[in-house]
Design an enzyme around this catalytic site. Structure first.
Site, PDB file in Angstrom:
ATOM      1  N   ASN A  32       2.397  11.878   8.552  1.00  0.00           N
ATOM      2  CA  ASN A  32       1.040  12.050   8.096  1.00  0.00           C
ATOM      3  C   ASN A  32       0.498  10.892   7.584  1.00  0.00           C
ATOM      4  O   ASN A  32      -0.853  10.417   8.019  1.00  0.00           O
ATOM      5  CB  ASN A  32       0.944  13.107   6.916  1.00  0.00           C
ATOM      6  CG  ASN A  32       1.606  14.499   7.062  1.00  0.00           C
ATOM      7  OD1 ASN A  32       1.668  14.864   8.383  1.00  0.00           O
ATOM      8  ND2 ASN A  32       2.093  15.275   6.001  1.00  0.00           N
ATOM      9  N   ARG A 108      15.682  22.479   8.626  1.00  0.00           N
ATOM     10  CA  ARG A 108      15.923  21.071   9.358  1.00  0.00           C
ATOM     11  C   ARG A 108      17.224  20.574   9.299  1.00  0.00           C
ATOM     12  O   ARG A 108      17.351  19.197   9.887  1.00  0.00           O
ATOM     13  CB  ARG A 108      14.742  20.264   8.547  1.00  0.00           C
ATOM     14  CG  ARG A 108      15.383  20.004   7.107  1.00  0.00           C
ATOM     15  CD  ARG A 108      14.261  19.416   6.306  1.00  0.00           C
ATOM     16  NE  ARG A 108      13.464  18.413   6.517  1.00  0.00           N
ATOM     17  CZ  ARG A 108      12.598  17.892   5.906  1.00  0.00           C
ATOM     18  NH1 ARG A 108      12.653  18.126   4.655  1.00  0.00           N
ATOM     19  NH2 ARG A 108      11.667  16.887   6.452  1.00  0.00           N
ATOM     20  N   ASP A 270       0.080  11.607   0.937  1.00  0.00           N
ATOM     21  CA  ASP A 270       0.476  10.974   2.303  1.00  0.00           C
ATOM     22  C   ASP A 270      -0.754  10.139   2.928  1.00  0.00           C
ATOM     23  O   ASP A 270      -0.916   9.179   3.314  1.00  0.00           O
ATOM     24  CB  ASP A 270       0.819  11.939   3.335  1.00  0.00           C
ATOM     25  CG  ASP A 270       2.107  12.939   2.924  1.00  0.00           C
ATOM     26  OD1 ASP A 270       2.783  12.440   2.018  1.00  0.00           O
ATOM     27  OD2 ASP A 270       2.064  14.086   3.416  1.00  0.00           O
TER      28      ASP A 270
END
Length: 328
Positions: A32, A108, A270
């Site tokens: 991002n 993840r 971000d």
């Protein structure tokens, strides 16, 4: 030309209500930041004078290929993205409350980025990082790695800094990513080592307070100076940010313009990082860089999702940045 390398992970993003309407895209704090950095460079007098490279690993599946293409479309260089034939990207789900605040669920553990440092070609990446001006990473970049790989990366960053590469770090603390039986002890150990090799810290006060128990943002600056950081930006949400330039012994606040309607805070920090770094790398002062970061974040939180449509970050943001000397 200035060169920045951003280390991290990008995942598939699902945004919506469980068993309800879902929007699928991609995102990750470091990616991002890379995207908003690239977009913000268009505000500079010389937009092409900053080369942005993303350092990560992806699979060889269709989704990984699609991500790579979209990053390139955003002006992010992908030469330092390794490919892993055995793994596919991670996945996360964002759930929002009525105030636009978010909670996350992650899948993840077997993502390619988690095993970046174990990739057979990572030595080539380490070599390439010696040629950049600045390396940026986050607490998530560290948290997803196996324990031994975290210390390997810290050693590499220390070596790079000794060679003149500037190191920037956002603590971005996600408790669920750390060992639950010793989360804070582990985080403090890793972050203490990280701050000892950090030139520029871009942190959020809520994260620092949760980890270290800081009573005020000023306490955060005092602690970070003791830990070895050279310059620190403490992000304060609607209150802007607090700057600590320890080399010149300066401390001051940079306010922001409040946003009336907050839709989604997912990428607030971000996007601030991306906006800040675009000005900082172009020669802007810390104040000007904070102003740009605040402006970009103020636009992003009025939209849903980590990476908002590019058109939304253009005209509105430019109107708020006429006072930045690197604006053309």
């Amino acid at each position: 030309m200035k060169q920045i390398a951003i280390i991290g992970e990008c995942m598939i993003e699902l945004n919506g209500k469980p068993f309800g309407e879902m929007h699928q895209t991609f995102g990750g704090d470091s990616l991002n930041a890379a995207v908003y950095l690239s977009r913000s460079c268009e505000l500079n007098a010389n937009p092409n004078d900053i080369k942005i490279s993303y350092v990560s690993a992806l699979g060889t599946d269709a989704i990984s290929n699609g991500m790579l293409t979209r990053w390139q479309d955003e002006g992010v260089n992908t030469d330092l993205v390794l490919r892993d034939e055995q793994r596919t990207p991670g996945l996360y789900l964002i759930q929002l409350d009525d105030q636009g605040e978010r909670t996350f669920l992650y899948w993840r553990n077997q993502s390619p980025a988690r095993y970046l440092l174990q990739h057979p070609q990572f030595d080539d990446i380490a070599q390439a990082l010696q040629s950049v001006d600045l390396v940026f990473l986050s607490g998530i970049s560290l948290a997803i790695l196996p324990e031994e790989d975290r210390f390997t990366l810290l050693a590499l960053l220390t070596e790079l800094r000794q060679q003149g590469v500037e190191i920037a770090f956002d603590s971005n603390f996600r408790p669920a990513l750390w060992p639950q039986n010793e989360a804070l002890a582990t985080v403090k150990e890793i972050y203490t080592a990280m701050y000892q090799t950090t030139d520029l810290a871009l942190v959020t006060f809520d994260d620092e307070q949760l980890i270290w128990g800081d009573a005020t943002p000023q306490d955060t600056l005092v602690r970070m100076q003791k830990q070895g950081v050279k310059r620190a930006i403490v992000k304060l949400g609607s209150d802007g940010c607090l700057v600590g330039d320890f080399e010149s012994n300066a401390e001051y606040a940079v306010p922001t313009t409040p946003v009336e309607t907050v839709v989604d805070t997912t990428s607030a920090g971000d996007s601030f990082n991306g906006g800040f770094l675009s000005c900082y790398l172009a020669g802007g002062s810390l104040t000007e860089s904070c102003q740009r970061g605040n402006a970009i974040a103020g636009v992003v939180i009025q939209h849903r999702g980590a990476i908002i449509p590019k058109s939304a970050t253009d005209t509105v943001t430019k109107k708020r940045l006429r006072n930045c000397h690197v604006y053309d």
